[in-house]
Structures are given as structure tokens and as C-alpha cells.
Scaffold this motif. Structure first.
Motif, short mmCIF file in Angstrom:
data_model
loop_
_atom_site.label_atom_id
_atom_site.label_comp_id
_atom_site.label_asym_id
_atom_site.label_seq_id
_atom_site.Cartn_x
_atom_site.Cartn_y
_atom_site.Cartn_z
N GLN A 151 0.85 -1.19 0.00
CA GLN A 151 0.00 0.00 0.00
C GLN A 151 0.89 1.25 0.00
N GLN A 189 1.05 5.42 0.74
CA GLN A 189 0.45 6.57 1.40
C GLN A 189 0.75 7.81 0.55
N ALA A 199 -3.35 9.72 -7.12
CA ALA A 199 -3.60 8.30 -6.95
C ALA A 199 -2.54 7.50 -7.69
N THR A 200 -2.36 6.26 -7.28
CA THR A 200 -1.39 5.38 -7.91
C THR A 200 -2.09 4.24 -8.63
N TYR A 246 -7.12 2.74 -10.24
CA TYR A 246 -6.19 3.28 -9.26
C TYR A 246 -6.43 2.62 -7.90
N ASN A 247 -5.33 2.35 -7.22
CA ASN A 247 -5.40 1.58 -5.99
C ASN A 247 -5.37 2.42 -4.72
N ASP A 248 -4.49 3.39 -4.70
CA ASP A 248 -4.29 4.19 -3.50
C ASP A 248 -4.56 5.65 -3.82
N TRP A 249 -5.21 6.32 -2.89
CA TRP A 249 -5.62 7.71 -3.07
C TRP A 249 -5.19 8.56 -1.88
#
Length: 124
Positions: free
Chosen positions: A1, A3, A97-98, A111-114
Motif C-alpha cells: 500500500q 500513502q 492516486a497510484t 487506481y489503488n491508493d488515493w
């Protein structure tokens, strides 16, 4: 994950500029593409732009093309959104986001992480 923490938002007059930053931690930053999205009150989240993992390719929504520029510094684990010639309709909460995706970077569900978002307000 991963951040993500956005910064750089604020209040600006129409025609002005802002530079948003998105600092990443928790995973190898250079492994994934980064996107910027925005959401105005009462509207759906929309794609702003994206940059590939190497920074070699960028993509923009038609509404910001020619005014916004995305860059990334993999050594600093940071992606930037330079916004020029701002308009009142650019007012929104801006998110980075990633994604592990290599194509269709305009699709938000890839997108996975925001991040938590940074507010941009453009006055007329």
C-alpha cells in the motif's frame, strides 16, 4: 500500500497559477503510474491527467490540456501538477492516486491508493 499526501492547494484568482504536490511513501514510487483527479461539489470525480512510471508519457483531460502539466521526481517520491491559466470551473478537491496499470490511465477504478485531497478554489 502507498500513502499519498497532497499539498499546494488554495485560493487563487482566475488566470493565476498553482502547483500541487503529491508525496508518496510505502512502496517503490517508480514502479507505478500516477494520476490526478478532481471532484467539484455535486459532481462526479473526473480525470485530470496522468504520468507513466518513468515520466516519459503524460495524458490530460481535454479541459486542462495546454494549461496543466504533470511531472514527477522519482528521487523525491513526488508528483506535481502545475496549473496555469486557472478558471473558476477548475475549482474542486484535487486527488492524486497510484496505479499499476500501463494503459487507460484515465479510468479511476484502475487506481489503488488515493490521497486525502487538496482544495483548489478559483475566484472570478
Amino acid at each position: 500500500q502507498v500513502q499519498l499526501v497532497e499539498s499546494g492547494g488554495g485560493l487563487v484568482q482566475a488566470g493565476g497559477s498553482l502547483r500541487l504536490s503529491c508525496a508518496a511513501s510505502g512502496r517503490t514510487f517508480s514502479n507505478y503510474a500516477m494520476g490526478w483527479f478532481r471532484q467539484a461539489p455535486g459532481k462526479e470525480r473526473e480525470f485530470v491527467g496522468a504520468i507513466t512510471w518513468s515520466g516519459g508519457l503524460t495524458y490530460y483531460a481535454d479541459s486542462v490540456k495546454g494549461r496543466f502539466t504533470i511531472t514527477r521526481d522519482n528521487a523525491k517520491n513526488t508528483v506535481y501538477l502545475q496549473m496555469n491559466s486557472l478558471k473558476p470551473e477548475d475549482t474542486a478537491l484535487y486527488y492524486c492516486a497510484t496505479t499499476d496499470a500501463r494503459s487507460r490511465l484515465f479510468i479511476s477504478h484502475l487506481y489503488n491508493d488515493w490521497g486525502q485531497g487538496t482544495q483548489v478554489t478559483v475566484s472570478s
